[in-house]
Design an enzyme around this catalytic site. Sequence first.
Site, PDB file in Angstrom:
ATOM      1  N   LYS A  11       0.813  -1.212   0.000  1.00 26.46           N
ATOM      2  CA  LYS A  11       0.000   0.000   0.000  1.00 26.46           C
ATOM      3  C   LYS A  11       0.856   1.277   0.000  1.00 26.46           C
ATOM      4  CE  LYS A  11      -3.928  -2.293   2.285  1.00 26.46           C
ATOM      5  NZ  LYS A  11      -4.940  -2.207   3.379  1.00 26.46           N
ATOM      6  N   TYR A  51     -12.565  -2.167  -3.473  1.00 24.55           N
ATOM      7  CA  TYR A  51     -13.081  -2.210  -2.098  1.00 24.55           C
ATOM      8  C   TYR A  51     -14.608  -2.066  -2.047  1.00 24.55           C
ATOM      9  CZ  TYR A  51      -8.476  -2.258   0.183  1.00 24.55           C
ATOM     10  OH  TYR A  51      -7.232  -2.607   0.646  1.00 24.55           O
ATOM     11  N   ASN A 114      -1.991   0.228   6.746  1.00 24.48           N
ATOM     12  CA  ASN A 114      -1.478  -1.022   7.286  1.00 24.48           C
ATOM     13  C   ASN A 114      -0.647  -1.838   6.281  1.00 24.48           C
ATOM     14  OD1 ASN A 114      -3.571  -1.915   5.736  1.00 24.48           O
ATOM     15  ND2 ASN A 114      -4.719  -2.885   7.389  1.00 24.48           N
ATOM     16  N   HIS A 117      -2.253  -5.572   1.567  1.00 20.51           N
ATOM     17  CA  HIS A 117      -3.544  -6.251   1.386  1.00 20.51           C
ATOM     18  C   HIS A 117      -3.272  -7.672   0.940  1.00 20.51           C
ATOM     19  CE1 HIS A 117      -7.419  -7.486  -0.254  1.00 20.51           C
ATOM     20  NE2 HIS A 117      -6.720  -7.933  -1.282  1.00 20.51           N
ATOM     21  N   GLU A 128      -9.758 -10.520  -7.735  1.00 23.86           N
ATOM     22  CA  GLU A 128      -8.793  -9.436  -7.522  1.00 23.86           C
ATOM     23  C   GLU A 128      -7.614  -9.543  -8.494  1.00 23.86           C
ATOM     24  OE1 GLU A 128      -9.903  -8.933  -2.768  1.00 23.86           O
ATOM     25  OE2 GLU A 128      -7.903  -9.660  -3.319  1.00 23.86           O
TER      26      GLU A 128
HETATM   27  P1  ATP Z   1      -7.168  -6.073   3.412  1.00 21.11           P
HETATM   28  O1  ATP Z   1      -8.540  -6.323   2.813  1.00 21.11           O
HETATM   29  O2  ATP Z   1      -6.579  -4.716   3.023  1.00 21.11           O
HETATM   30  O3  ATP Z   1      -6.235  -7.211   3.179  1.00 21.11           O
HETATM   31  P2  ATP Z   1      -8.173  -6.899   5.964  1.00 21.11           P
HETATM   32  O4  ATP Z   1      -8.835  -7.994   5.217  1.00 21.11           O
HETATM   33  O5  ATP Z   1      -7.251  -7.237   7.100  1.00 21.11           O
HETATM   34  O6  ATP Z   1      -7.316  -5.984   4.988  1.00 21.11           O
HETATM   35  P3  ATP Z   1     -10.687  -5.481   5.898  1.00 21.11           P
HETATM   36  O7  ATP Z   1     -11.667  -5.595   7.001  1.00 21.11           O
HETATM   37  O8  ATP Z   1     -10.933  -6.197   4.611  1.00 21.11           O
HETATM   38  O9  ATP Z   1      -9.248  -5.857   6.486  1.00 21.11           O
HETATM   39  O10 ATP Z   1     -10.502  -3.925   5.619  1.00 21.11           O
HETATM   40  C1  ATP Z   1      -9.929  -3.484   4.400  1.00 21.11           C
HETATM   41  C2  ATP Z   1      -9.002  -2.325   4.683  1.00 21.11           C
HETATM   42  O11 ATP Z   1      -9.771  -1.214   5.130  1.00 21.11           O
HETATM   43  C3  ATP Z   1      -7.989  -2.560   5.804  1.00 21.11           C
HETATM   44  O12 ATP Z   1      -6.824  -3.238   5.401  1.00 21.11           O
HETATM   45  C4  ATP Z   1      -7.669  -1.151   6.219  1.00 21.11           C
HETATM   46  O13 ATP Z   1      -6.734  -0.542   5.345  1.00 21.11           O
HETATM   47  C5  ATP Z   1      -9.017  -0.465   6.067  1.00 21.11           C
HETATM   48  N1  ATP Z   1      -9.740  -0.446   7.339  1.00 21.11           N
HETATM   49  C6  ATP Z   1     -10.363  -1.489   7.948  1.00 21.11           C
HETATM   50  N2  ATP Z   1     -10.916  -1.127   9.107  1.00 21.11           N
HETATM   51  C7  ATP Z   1     -10.645   0.199   9.244  1.00 21.11           C
HETATM   52  C8  ATP Z   1     -10.952   1.181  10.234  1.00 21.11           C
HETATM   53  N3  ATP Z   1     -11.650   0.878  11.321  1.00 21.11           N
HETATM   54  N4  ATP Z   1     -10.503   2.448  10.020  1.00 21.11           N
HETATM   55  C9  ATP Z   1      -9.800   2.770   8.924  1.00 21.11           C
HETATM   56  N5  ATP Z   1      -9.483   1.896   7.937  1.00 21.11           N
HETATM   57  C10 ATP Z   1      -9.895   0.630   8.103  1.00 21.11           C
HETATM   58 MG    MG Z   2     -10.015  -7.655   3.451  1.00 19.61          MG
END
Ligand code: ATP
Ligand code: MG
Length: 140
Positions: A11, A51, A114, A117, A128
């Site tokens: 990211k 997303y 974070n 992904h 994806e």
């Molecule tokens: P990813 O899909 O990016 O691999 P993940 O599966 O661990 O991550 P998801 O719940 O799918 O997490 O959320 C997608 C992304 O949205 C997260 O990686 C993060 O960047 C963002 N995100 C999730 N929760 C929050 C939050 N509470 N506040 C801000 N950003 C968030």
């Molecule tokens: Mg996810």
Amino acid sequence: MAIERTFSILKPDATERNITGAINALIEQAGLRIVAQKRIRMTREQAETFYAVHKERPFFGELVDFMTSGPVVVQVLEGEGAIAKYRDVMGATDPSKAADGTIRKLHAKSIGENSVHGSDAAETAKIEIAQFFSGNEIVG
Ligand code: ATP
Ligand code: MG
């Protein structure tokens, strides 16, 4: 366990800090092979499509803003049980909850920024990968 492919994104917080190589080293040390990789600037439309599952969540706007704020590296990773394995290597979404040695524990700045992904299931991995790569760009 079968050989799988998963989709990965390094990211904007990772490209900004010039730590894509450090993250790739963790990916490779875990036994995953980077079989496709390119650095792109995601458009708003691409990020919104990618997303879409989160579009009703309160952080959706922030997430799209962040993912389009700088370059990202999109990748296809291959290996035994690659989907679950990469989720393990990434660590929990919130870096304060991520296990020691994981990418997010070592490098993520916050729950939003974070660093990585990874696809969460075989079906999403397929969708994806197809959003960002054509078949001849993936060389296993
Ligand atoms: P990813 O899909 O990016 O691999 P993940 O599966 O661990 O991550 P998801 O719940 O799918 O997490 O959320 C997608 C992304 O949205 C997260 O990686 C993060 O960047 C963002 N995100 C999730 N929760 C929050 C939050 N509470 N506040 C801000 N950003 C968030
Ligand atoms: Mg996810």
